[in-house]
Design an enzyme around this catalytic site. Structure first.
Site, PDB file in Angstrom:
ATOM      1  N   LYS A 100       0.840  -1.212   0.000  1.00 36.84           N
ATOM      2  CA  LYS A 100       0.000   0.000   0.000  1.00 36.84           C
ATOM      3  C   LYS A 100       0.864   1.246   0.000  1.00 36.84           C
ATOM      4  CE  LYS A 100      -4.542  -1.533   1.328  1.00 36.84           C
ATOM      5  NZ  LYS A 100      -5.139  -2.332   2.388  1.00 36.84           N
ATOM      6  N   LYS A 136     -12.460  -6.381  -0.944  1.00 40.09           N
ATOM      7  CA  LYS A 136     -13.688  -5.590  -0.962  1.00 40.09           C
ATOM      8  C   LYS A 136     -13.419  -4.116  -1.193  1.00 40.09           C
ATOM      9  CE  LYS A 136     -14.131  -6.170   3.975  1.00 40.09           C
ATOM     10  NZ  LYS A 136     -13.090  -5.367   4.612  1.00 40.09           N
ATOM     11  N   LYS A 180      -5.336 -10.910  -4.981  1.00 43.95           N
ATOM     12  CA  LYS A 180      -6.479 -11.457  -4.254  1.00 43.95           C
ATOM     13  C   LYS A 180      -7.709 -10.578  -4.420  1.00 43.95           C
ATOM     14  CE  LYS A 180      -6.755  -9.514   0.341  1.00 43.95           C
ATOM     15  NZ  LYS A 180      -8.215  -9.372   0.447  1.00 43.95           N
TER      16      LYS A 180
HETATM   17  P1  ATP Z   1      -9.895  -4.711   2.283  1.00 42.74           P
HETATM   18  O1  ATP Z   1      -9.631  -4.542   0.830  1.00 42.74           O
HETATM   19  O2  ATP Z   1     -10.789  -3.668   2.848  1.00 42.74           O
HETATM   20  O3  ATP Z   1      -8.690  -4.980   3.115  1.00 42.74           O
HETATM   21  P2  ATP Z   1     -10.567  -7.515   2.377  1.00 42.74           P
HETATM   22  O4  ATP Z   1     -11.485  -8.088   1.362  1.00 42.74           O
HETATM   23  O5  ATP Z   1      -9.125  -7.822   2.313  1.00 42.74           O
HETATM   24  O6  ATP Z   1     -10.847  -5.966   2.348  1.00 42.74           O
HETATM   25  P3  ATP Z   1     -10.567  -7.723   5.272  1.00 42.74           P
HETATM   26  O7  ATP Z   1     -11.618  -7.068   6.110  1.00 42.74           O
HETATM   27  O8  ATP Z   1      -9.208  -7.135   5.181  1.00 42.74           O
HETATM   28  O9  ATP Z   1     -11.167  -7.883   3.795  1.00 42.74           O
HETATM   29  O10 ATP Z   1     -10.441  -9.227   5.709  1.00 42.74           O
HETATM   30  C1  ATP Z   1     -11.510  -9.934   6.300  1.00 42.74           C
HETATM   31  C2  ATP Z   1     -11.183 -11.407   6.291  1.00 42.74           C
HETATM   32  O11 ATP Z   1     -11.380 -11.932   4.973  1.00 42.74           O
HETATM   33  C3  ATP Z   1      -9.740 -11.716   6.653  1.00 42.74           C
HETATM   34  O12 ATP Z   1      -9.753 -12.867   7.458  1.00 42.74           O
HETATM   35  C4  ATP Z   1      -9.093 -12.010   5.333  1.00 42.74           C
HETATM   36  O13 ATP Z   1      -8.009 -12.898   5.456  1.00 42.74           O
HETATM   37  C5  ATP Z   1     -10.234 -12.654   4.558  1.00 42.74           C
HETATM   38  N1  ATP Z   1     -10.068 -12.473   3.122  1.00 42.74           N
HETATM   39  C6  ATP Z   1      -9.986 -11.279   2.485  1.00 42.74           C
HETATM   40  N2  ATP Z   1      -9.864 -11.449   1.159  1.00 42.74           N
HETATM   41  C7  ATP Z   1      -9.854 -12.797   0.935  1.00 42.74           C
HETATM   42  C8  ATP Z   1      -9.745 -13.605  -0.238  1.00 42.74           C
HETATM   43  N3  ATP Z   1      -9.624 -13.039  -1.414  1.00 42.74           N
HETATM   44  N4  ATP Z   1      -9.784 -14.950  -0.099  1.00 42.74           N
HETATM   45  C9  ATP Z   1      -9.903 -15.506   1.133  1.00 42.74           C
HETATM   46  N5  ATP Z   1     -10.006 -14.800   2.281  1.00 42.74           N
HETATM   47  C10 ATP Z   1      -9.989 -13.464   2.191  1.00 42.74           C
HETATM   48 MG    MG Z   2      -7.781  -6.815   3.691  1.00 40.46          MG
END
Ligand code: ATP
Ligand code: MG
Length: 346
Positions: free
Chosen positions: A121, A216, A213
């Site tokens: 980031k 969101k 990956k």
């Molecule tokens: P952001 O982009 O806001 O960081 P994020 O999708 O990475 O969003 P987080 O809130 O950071 O979501 O993570 C929530 C949970 O979802 C964590 O346990 C993370 O490991 C899991 N997670 C996030 N993205 C993935 C993915 N692509 N596949 C599997 N698990 C995921």
């Molecule tokens: Mg995340």
């Protein structure tokens, strides 16, 4: 007030609608445990609201997002009436913030600088545009886990480094001050515990760029399937997912990351092993029908999930929060007091 059962804990940031990676990587494993093994375990599913704005969010929408995610937990099947299941908001348990400051003083600037997510980031945005919260959040995450002496923390593969950091920090504190903290299980041990067939944590990839990956907070949202997506919109996203020119449906994450990701998603949606779907498409040489099968499955899943979401009762959520937050404050304050005594604050 100490935890009498091993604790399983996870949290999902409320910075945006959740995506299917969050659902299958973090939410579903803890809900399955809550349904199957509450009684043996204490289940903590919490709303990490203090983590919500480590990256910029629309603050006017934050309360809505928090409530929406709590509804998602409920719609996904978290049994709110089970006394071993706790659903709470992090900022309603002030010990999270207090322990973070103390642990900060034992965490290294260098080790936090080496966290991949921070490095990525800050490379992308520039150090001037990245908040101290983004730098420091692994310590807050360690506090989230260690306050409850959590044994298992279902997270996606992207959080591996932060779990390792938590283990290291806990061990450092224990070595210096005596047994303050339970070390959470390693990612390997967790994958075994949660029954992953490959023995590693899940990573769903972006549909447009299957080398990164699914997230969101993705800017375009085109490669991401949100739980709130219109089923028809999600169907289109799958149909336009990036594949390759191999013209064979194989699971090969190096040479065919897009196709492999779709196979993985299909297996998760159907609740079957990856090999089952790999076998089903063995010998198929065009991607159209394969993608349509996945897209139909995604759309059906969203239709069903969104119906459950619409039926969620907010009063049940609010009374669960009040009950859990009272109890979690007792548990967390006990750990915090032990730490305060150890470092000489009490
Ligand atoms: P952001 O982009 O806001 O960081 P994020 O999708 O990475 O969003 P987080 O809130 O950071 O979501 O993570 C929530 C949970 O979802 C964590 O346990 C993370 O490991 C899991 N997670 C996030 N993205 C993935 C993915 N692509 N596949 C599997 N698990 C995921
Ligand atoms: Mg995340």
């Amino acid at each position: 007030m100490q935890m009498t059962k091993p604790v399983i804990l996870t949290g999902l940031r409320a910075n945006n609608d959740l995506q299917i990676g969050n659902y299958f990587g973090a939410l579903l494993p803890i809900i399955l445990m809550a349904k199957q093994r509450a009684g043996e375990y204490q289940i903590n599913l919490f709303m990490p609201d203090l983590h919500s704005f480590t990256t910029p969010v629309d603050h006017a929408q934050l309360q809505n997002n928090i409530m929406n995610n709590l509804r998602i937990f409920t719609a996904a099947g978290l049994p709110l009436d089970n006394p071993d299941v706790h659903m709470y908001r992090q900022s309603y348990v002030p010990a999270h913030s207090e322990l973070t400051w103390i642990l900060d003083c034992f965490a290294g600037f260098g080790e936090l600088s080496r966290m991949t997510e921070f490095k990525d980031k800050s490379a992308r945005l520039g150090v001037e545009h990245i908040g101290v919260g983004q730098f420091n959040y692994p310590v807050l995450m360690a506090s989230d886990i260690l306050l409850y002496q959590a044994a298992y923390v279902p997270v996606g593969d992207d959080q591996r480094q932060h779990i390792e950091f938590t283990r290291m920090l806990a061990e450092r504190m224990n070595n210096r001050f005596g047994e303050l903290f339970t070390l959470p299980a390693s990612m390997q041990e967790q994958a075994e515990f949660f029954g992953s067939s490959e023995g590693r944590a899940l990573r769903i990839m972006d549909l447009q760029d299957p080398t990164k990956k699914m997230s969101k907070s993705d800017e375009s949202g085109k490669g991401c399937i949100f739980l709130g997506d219109e089923p028809a919109v999600a169907h289109k996203k799958v149909m336009s997912a990036t594949t390759d020119s191999v013209a064979q449906v194989n699971h090969d994450t190096i040479n065919q990351p897009g196709v492999s990701n779709l196979l993985r998603i299909l297996a998760l949606l159907r609740g079957v092993e990856l090999e089952v779907v790999v076998h089903e498409f063995n010998g198929v040489t065009s991607y159209g029908d394969f993608k349509r099968t996945v897209a139909d499955e995604v759309a059906a899943f969203l239709t069903d999930f969104q119906a459950k979401l619409a039926a969620v009762d907010d009063t049940a959520i609010k009374s669960k929060l009040a009950e859990s937050e009272a109890l979690m404050n007792q548990q967390a304050n006990q750990t915090l007091l032990n730490v305060q005594k150890a470092v000489g604050l009490r």
